[in-house]
Design an enzyme around this catalytic site. Structure first.
Site, mmCIF file in Angstrom:
data_model
loop_
_atom_site.group_PDB
_atom_site.id
_atom_site.type_symbol
_atom_site.label_atom_id
_atom_site.label_comp_id
_atom_site.label_asym_id
_atom_site.label_seq_id
_atom_site.Cartn_x
_atom_site.Cartn_y
_atom_site.Cartn_z
ATOM 1 N N GLU A 29 0.869 -1.181 0.000
ATOM 2 C CA GLU A 29 0.000 0.000 0.000
ATOM 3 C C GLU A 29 0.899 1.222 0.000
ATOM 4 O OE1 GLU A 29 -3.766 1.956 2.357
ATOM 5 O OE2 GLU A 29 -2.120 1.179 3.581
ATOM 6 N N PHE A 30 0.844 2.001 -1.067
ATOM 7 C CA PHE A 30 1.587 3.258 -1.112
ATOM 8 C C PHE A 30 0.772 4.337 -0.414
ATOM 9 C CE2 PHE A 30 3.661 1.364 -4.968
ATOM 10 C CZ PHE A 30 4.972 1.455 -4.518
ATOM 11 N N HIS A 116 -12.920 4.461 8.787
ATOM 12 C CA HIS A 116 -12.023 4.310 9.935
ATOM 13 C C HIS A 116 -12.638 4.897 11.197
ATOM 14 C CE1 HIS A 116 -9.498 4.238 6.334
ATOM 15 N NE2 HIS A 116 -8.658 3.485 7.022
ATOM 16 N N LYS A 142 -14.053 -1.747 3.048
ATOM 17 C CA LYS A 142 -12.979 -1.821 4.047
ATOM 18 C C LYS A 142 -13.388 -1.031 5.281
ATOM 19 C CE LYS A 142 -8.341 -0.207 5.153
ATOM 20 N NZ LYS A 142 -7.249 0.714 4.771
ATOM 21 N N SER A 200 1.820 1.360 9.661
ATOM 22 C CA SER A 200 0.976 2.507 9.316
ATOM 23 C C SER A 200 -0.234 2.619 10.234
ATOM 24 C CB SER A 200 0.515 2.406 7.853
ATOM 25 O OG SER A 200 -0.283 1.250 7.666
#
EC number: 4.2.1.10
Length: 218
Positions: A29-30, A116, A142, A200
């Site tokens: 994942e960038f 999130h 997600k 991250s």
């Protein structure tokens, strides 16, 4: 799939980290929002590597402080260059615009729609509502929520099982580590693991350790 986040601040460092990460993981994942600077050419290079292109907005816990218009254009460029995945927030008003653009140009990019909560894991009905909304927009739902207990972990695993094959679900924090270890068995299409101590999000397991654990339980 095991996904390793690339959180370097320099583009060339990020490319090198990705190449190293792919020796251990399946995809990277960038985190474009963490780079000091980025342009369309950089996105084109990143898109050649099996990856998720993420430009996380500051209001969703990321570090992107430039204009949202530039963020959307960079994501469109990733789509144009057939990046394997892009990640866009459920709360982003232009998420459908990205899906429409992808469909219009016939890109192969899969779109992850994400949510999130860095403080808690909501009740299961609320999480179901989130996932249903995400799947109406993109290809993959997600959510990453902070797990404080075994009950939170069970909620997350339950949702993975319910939406098996079209979800990425993560329990952040120590209590959520089990979601990262068992996620693939419960239906999450990928799990995130750190490399070289570069995480991250809280609770990410080192990729070498994760692979050892997965080998033992499978």
């Amino acid at each position: 799939m095991i996904c390793i986040p690339v959180i370097d601040k320099d583009v060339s460092d990020a490319i090198n980290s990705a190449k190293e990460a792919l020796k251990y993981g399946d995809i990277v994942e960038f985190r474009i929002d963490l780079l000091n600077d980025v342009n369309f050419k950089d996105i084109e290079e990143f898109s050649k590597i099996p990856s998720i292109i993420t430009i996380r907005a500051e209001w969703e816990g990321g570090a992107w402080r430039k204009s949202n218009e530039e963020r959307i254009e960079l994501l469109k460029n990733a789509i144009k260059n057939n990046a394997k995945f892009i990640d866009i927030e459920l709360k982003e008003e232009k998420n459908l615009e990205l899906v429409k653009y992808r469909n219009e140009i016939g890109s192969t990019t899969k779109i992850i729609v994400s949510y999130h909560d860095f403080e808690k894991t909501p009740e299961i009905d609320e999480l179901i509502d989130v996932v249903e909304k995400e799947l109406k927009i993109g290809d993959i739902a997600k959510f990453a929520t902070f797990a404080h207990s075994k009950e939170d972990t069970l909620k997350i695993l339950n949702l993975m099982n319910r939406y098996s094959g079209k979800i990425i679900a993560i329990g952040m924090g120590e209590s959520g580590k089990l979601t990262r270890i068992l996620g693939l068995d419960f239906g999450s299409i990928l799990t995130f693991a750190s490399m070289g101590g570069k995480a991250s999000a809280p609770g990410q397991v080192d990729v070498k350790k994760l692979k050892e654990i997965l080998k033992l339980i499978n």
